[in-house]
Design a protein around this motif. Sequence first.
Motif, short mmCIF file in Angstrom:
data_model
loop_
_atom_site.label_atom_id
_atom_site.label_comp_id
_atom_site.label_asym_id
_atom_site.label_seq_id
_atom_site.Cartn_x
_atom_site.Cartn_y
_atom_site.Cartn_z
N UNK A 54 65.82 52.23 52.42
CA UNK A 54 67.03 52.88 51.92
C UNK A 54 67.41 52.33 50.56
N UNK A 55 67.37 51.01 50.43
CA UNK A 55 67.72 50.38 49.16
C UNK A 55 66.78 50.82 48.05
N UNK A 56 65.50 50.90 48.34
CA UNK A 56 64.52 51.33 47.33
C UNK A 56 64.82 52.74 46.85
N UNK A 57 65.19 53.63 47.77
CA UNK A 57 65.48 55.02 47.39
C UNK A 57 66.78 55.11 46.60
N UNK A 58 67.76 54.29 46.94
CA UNK A 58 69.00 54.27 46.17
C UNK A 58 68.73 53.84 44.73
N UNK A 59 67.96 52.76 44.59
CA UNK A 59 67.66 52.26 43.25
C UNK A 59 66.86 53.29 42.46
N UNK A 60 65.93 53.96 43.12
CA UNK A 60 65.15 54.97 42.42
C UNK A 60 66.02 56.10 41.90
N UNK A 61 66.94 56.59 42.75
CA UNK A 61 67.81 57.67 42.31
C UNK A 61 68.75 57.20 41.19
N UNK A 89 68.01 54.99 38.95
CA UNK A 89 67.18 54.95 37.75
C UNK A 89 66.93 56.35 37.19
N UNK A 90 67.09 57.36 38.04
CA UNK A 90 66.95 58.75 37.60
C UNK A 90 68.28 59.34 37.11
N UNK A 91 69.34 58.52 37.13
CA UNK A 91 70.62 58.95 36.58
C UNK A 91 71.73 59.19 37.56
N UNK A 92 71.44 59.08 38.87
CA UNK A 92 72.48 59.31 39.88
C UNK A 92 73.41 58.11 39.97
N UNK A 93 74.65 58.37 40.42
CA UNK A 93 75.63 57.32 40.65
C UNK A 93 75.89 57.20 42.15
N UNK A 94 76.37 56.01 42.56
CA UNK A 94 76.61 55.76 43.97
C UNK A 94 77.93 55.03 44.17
N UNK A 95 78.63 55.43 45.24
CA UNK A 95 79.74 54.66 45.78
C UNK A 95 79.35 54.35 47.21
N UNK A 96 79.02 53.09 47.47
CA UNK A 96 78.47 52.67 48.75
C UNK A 96 79.52 51.87 49.50
N UNK A 97 79.83 52.30 50.72
CA UNK A 97 80.71 51.56 51.60
C UNK A 97 79.83 50.72 52.51
N UNK A 98 80.00 49.41 52.45
CA UNK A 98 79.09 48.54 53.20
C UNK A 98 79.74 47.19 53.47
N UNK A 99 79.29 46.55 54.56
CA UNK A 99 79.66 45.17 54.87
C UNK A 99 78.44 44.25 54.78
N UNK A 100 77.30 44.80 54.36
CA UNK A 100 76.02 44.11 54.49
C UNK A 100 75.60 43.42 53.18
N UNK A 101 75.71 42.11 53.10
CA UNK A 101 75.32 41.42 51.87
C UNK A 101 73.85 41.62 51.52
N UNK A 102 72.99 41.82 52.54
CA UNK A 102 71.57 41.99 52.26
C UNK A 102 71.32 43.28 51.48
N UNK A 103 71.99 44.37 51.86
CA UNK A 103 71.84 45.62 51.12
C UNK A 103 72.28 45.43 49.68
N UNK A 104 73.36 44.70 49.48
CA UNK A 104 73.87 44.49 48.13
C UNK A 104 72.88 43.71 47.28
#
Length: 266
Positions: free
Chosen positions: A185-192, A194-209
Amino acid sequence: MDALLSIKDLKVANGGRQVLDGFSLTVGAGQIHVLMGPNGSGKTTLASVLAGREGYEVNGGSVTFNGADLLVLLPEERARKGLFLGFQHPVEIPGLANATFLREAYNTLHEGEDELDAADFLAMARRLLQEVELSDAFLSRGLNQGFSGGEKKRNEMLQLLLFKPRLAILDEIDSGLDVDGLRLIAKLIVRRRNEGASFLIISHNPQLLRYVAPDAIHVLYGGRLVVSGGADIAETIAERGYEWLGNAHDQERQGAVALAGSVGNG
């Protein structure tokens, strides 16, 4: 950097209770912002209001998305402008094939263009299924029906790759994932991103961050954004929980909250 999403002094009530009480946030194009906070602090309320879900009373403030007043748009109009919501608990719809849902949603988002026929759409969907590591069999199954928690979240990411929104709001996309799923999931977020998309991620998980390296982390407490900064915020919360934010919340109301090394609010 120009703001893609600008939230100013947003106030939202639900069931007679003021949930958001002057929330402000700016997200620029190609940025990842993470929203943290204790249960009941208003994170899912914010995501729902941005997506246009009914049942919430906006009683103050403004939201501008891609140059438009977001709050006056219908949910489908928000989606066409490039807003996407990944659900914390994706709903199961028996009898509606996943492929049918995805194709109809894709063609609706591209209304006015030539529709993809079934063969072309299936070819594209099968290619994207490989990227989210789901088998072709998931296309013929009912939407999320019988999917595990991790499979539901991968199906949300399949939609993200297919629809290519400008801004994706991901409400606890990391819940129900094992470590391999989290990395994917993290890899796909970073890829998007890098393609110009923005994200607002609601999370409690330090590893994802750690995997996605957000531009900023914000903490919502008592309906207001009380602290913004870098990765040290997540580490502090992991060590101390959220109770210490009670003092920060009081200070913020007086305009005095600050964090060393803060990157600000977008």
